[in-house]
Design a protein around this motif. Sequence first.
Motif, PDB file in Angstrom:
ATOM      1  N   ARG A 708       0.833  -1.209   0.000  1.00 44.39           N
ATOM      2  CA  ARG A 708       0.000   0.000   0.000  1.00 44.39           C
ATOM      3  C   ARG A 708       0.867   1.258   0.000  1.00 44.39           C
ATOM      4  O   ARG A 708       0.528   2.259  -0.648  1.00 44.39           O
ATOM      5  N   ALA A 709       1.973   1.192   0.721  1.00 46.12           N
ATOM      6  CA  ALA A 709       2.857   2.356   0.768  1.00 46.12           C
ATOM      7  C   ALA A 709       3.446   2.657  -0.610  1.00 46.12           C
ATOM      8  O   ALA A 709       3.723   3.811  -0.941  1.00 46.12           O
ATOM      9  N   ARG A 710       3.629   1.620  -1.437  1.00 47.53           N
ATOM     10  CA  ARG A 710       4.130   1.846  -2.800  1.00 47.53           C
ATOM     11  C   ARG A 710       3.138   2.644  -3.639  1.00 47.53           C
ATOM     12  O   ARG A 710       3.522   3.321  -4.588  1.00 47.53           O
ATOM     13  N   LEU A 711       1.847   2.528  -3.294  1.00 46.15           N
ATOM     14  CA  LEU A 711       0.814   3.210  -4.065  1.00 46.15           C
ATOM     15  C   LEU A 711       0.563   4.621  -3.557  1.00 46.15           C
ATOM     16  O   LEU A 711      -0.349   5.291  -4.017  1.00 46.15           O
ATOM     17  N   THR A 712       1.358   5.038  -2.591  1.00 40.99           N
ATOM     18  CA  THR A 712       1.166   6.349  -1.965  1.00 40.99           C
ATOM     19  C   THR A 712       2.380   7.220  -2.246  1.00 40.99           C
ATOM     20  O   THR A 712       3.501   6.712  -2.362  1.00 40.99           O
ATOM     21  N   ASP A 713       2.164   8.485  -2.338  1.00 47.06           N
ATOM     22  CA  ASP A 713       3.270   9.421  -2.494  1.00 47.06           C
ATOM     23  C   ASP A 713       4.293   9.176  -1.376  1.00 47.06           C
ATOM     24  O   ASP A 713       3.925   9.028  -0.211  1.00 47.06           O
ATOM     25  N   PRO A 714       5.585   9.112  -1.702  1.00 48.68           N
ATOM     26  CA  PRO A 714       6.596   8.774  -0.681  1.00 48.68           C
ATOM     27  C   PRO A 714       6.493   9.611   0.580  1.00 48.68           C
ATOM     28  O   PRO A 714       6.621   9.090   1.697  1.00 48.68           O
ATOM     29  N   ALA A 715       6.233  10.899   0.430  1.00 55.01           N
ATOM     30  CA  ALA A 715       6.151  11.754   1.611  1.00 55.01           C
ATOM     31  C   ALA A 715       4.926  11.444   2.456  1.00 55.01           C
ATOM     32  O   ALA A 715       4.905  11.728   3.658  1.00 55.01           O
TER      33      ALA A 715
END
Length: 800
Positions: A708-715
């Motif tokens: 899920r974190a990969r699908l979110t803006d890094p910041a």
Amino acid sequence: MPGQRLTARERAVLAAVERRLSNPEIAAELFISVRTVESHIASLRRKLGADTRQELIAAAGERREREASVRLPRNAFVGRDADLAALADLFREQACVTVVGPGGVGKTRLALEYASRGELVPVVVELEHAEPGDVVPRIARALDLEAGPGADAAASSVAVALASNPYLLVLDNVDRVGAAVAEIVERARAAAPRLRVLTTSRTPIGDPGEVVYALAPLAVDGPDAAAVAMFLDRLGAVGRTAAAPVALSGAAPSPEDRAIAVHVCARLDGLPLAIELAAAVARHLSLDELAARLDRDFATLDRAAPLGRHRTLETAFEWTWDLLTEEEQDVLRRLAALPRTFDVDLAVAVTHPGADGIVLRLLDHSMLVSTGGRPRRFRLLAVMRAFVQARTDPALIREVLGLHAEYHARVAGEFVRHAHTDDSAEAMHMSEALVPEVNAAVRWAVAAGHPAALDLAVALAVIVEHYGSDVDSVRTLVMAAHEERVLAAASAQQLLDLGIGLAFVDLHLVDELARLALARADDPPARLAAHHLAGLADAYLDRFPEALAHLGEAERLAIELDDPWQLAAVHQMRGVAYRHDTPPDVDRSVAEFEAAMRGYVRAGDAMHASNARFMMAFTAAEEGLDPERTAGWVAECVDYAQRTGNEHELAHAHLVQAMLQTDAATAASGDSPTPTESTLHADDLEELTLTFRRLGDLRCVSRSLLLRARLTDPAASVGLLEQALEAADAGREQIHQVRALTRLVGAHWARGDRLATLAALDRLAAVAGADAAAAACPPELASALHAVPGADAASAPAHA
């Protein structure tokens, strides 16, 4: 003048006139002279303003309609529309309906509401404290009859009177006088074909034409459930103190208040009386305090005194308790001691042979309620259970819990003997019924030091590993595996079964079990189990050489003992070891998983064959190998999981599908997919994360959060990565700790948070070493750190 009060004799004469009896017939029925009848009729004409007998008949009908209006409570009638409709449907075909249910469930209120809304003329008779000989006289009084001496004559008068109008005869609380009610109802129905009879009781009255309608407590599922609506309505009716947080007086309750209301109503099983009592208590306590007290016991409710017949739960249930025989009370005490639901076989196991009939009688008395299922399962409402346990010797409760544990140790032990080769719908269904019972039995047995604790824990581990886990069972297994008394007598095979069940939860605990198994391996089968478990722990804990050594010995023993299942399991763990090597040997890993899959098929274990196929697909997807072939493996996993109803394996397959979709979106965008490109995947993964949490699979919780974190803006991914790290920490799985920390370094740096970046680097160095921290350190930060004498990424916070 019209509207003047009538005497009892005048009401009886008027009722006879309404039935169009002549004066001589009235005189004969009431055992008075004709002249006396004429005198009463003259008085009735004056009081009712009727000049003719026909007008007197009409006035009698109008008066009947006015006086027949049912007295209803002033509060709102909530959540029973379906029950009212069901009664209406029944009365279209039936003449006699009995509403049954436990005390406080709302039988009387439902009957009165139905009577007040129907087209029939209602006649309501309360029989709670009646004796058998009181039934006919009470009905007669409700009909304004004044019958002469003799029960037969009185019954005849009642039957004839009930034929004069389309009556709905409501007989409330007939439990103590069921036989007498059945007798007069049968007689009245023979004389009055249009008569409809609605009775309320804990037990059917036994009339041949009776139809029984079981009234359940109000629904409690969700914030919009009927029980919650009733509770909030009653809160508004009783008012509140300054301490009460719920918004009343027409204002909508806050989400927090509604959530507490849901919890309270669920604790009370949706029983309307208990809800009324809880709302009354809420005048003096805040909602969260009320909920906390109800979680402990129900004593708080017995201080309330709402309007109505039952002032407390005690009085509501005592009435029915007194109707039970000593044998029925004894069986009910034993059933109330059980931790959860039960079927008839379990009921007999904790009572005595031949108790089947008593269980059915208790159902007739509405002391038990059905929870459905096949075989049908039953339980006591929580408030009823507390009432019965208060009348039960603690030694008897301990005895029953011991019998419950021993019963499920036998049943579950027999069930798991065939688990590896039985993935039928029937087996899945039985596992779903067994797991919560075995779970409860393990917890009690561990706490009580009962010898069945080990067998129960092992059976639970096999069931949840093969048919699907849940977080409560996982916690139970962790608790049992930490208990020295449980492990003291565990064989190497039992330790292996426990370790496999705990492998996705706590790898260091699995490692401890492996050391114990190795110490107890005193023959070839025990050595096979011990080396298998040690190889499993080493593979997942990234101890590659040790894993290969243990798994090699396990392979030799499996071949020597001709154990195809163990041989397949060795191949699967070897695949895990190659995947966790540094760097991963993906080709060898997939080959070992494929060998495991074929071995499981030969052993007849389709579930583990599918699980090995999942590991093949996951490894290939993680390394970006042959997406088309990987998708084919996953499709087979989905097909198997859907066909067998295995939710855990289906979640595994969906995780790999999400990985493939994310990889495809990343390839199309040339970088991390944008939120717009992958919103659907992110939503799916959020649900998948919740599923893995519910299953207690911490490893896959971490995996899904990292994805899920990969699908979110890094910041913006920090929150997801911290959750992934928390799950990895809880499971003590280093590979996911390293991945989460490595990505947290980049996420914190993207947000411009230098201190958080340094803290993440420090933690990464502690988990994986200074080289891993140095590799993850952003180049700009590394340059700045190198400018500080003696500083490096591993010691970054000291120079922050």
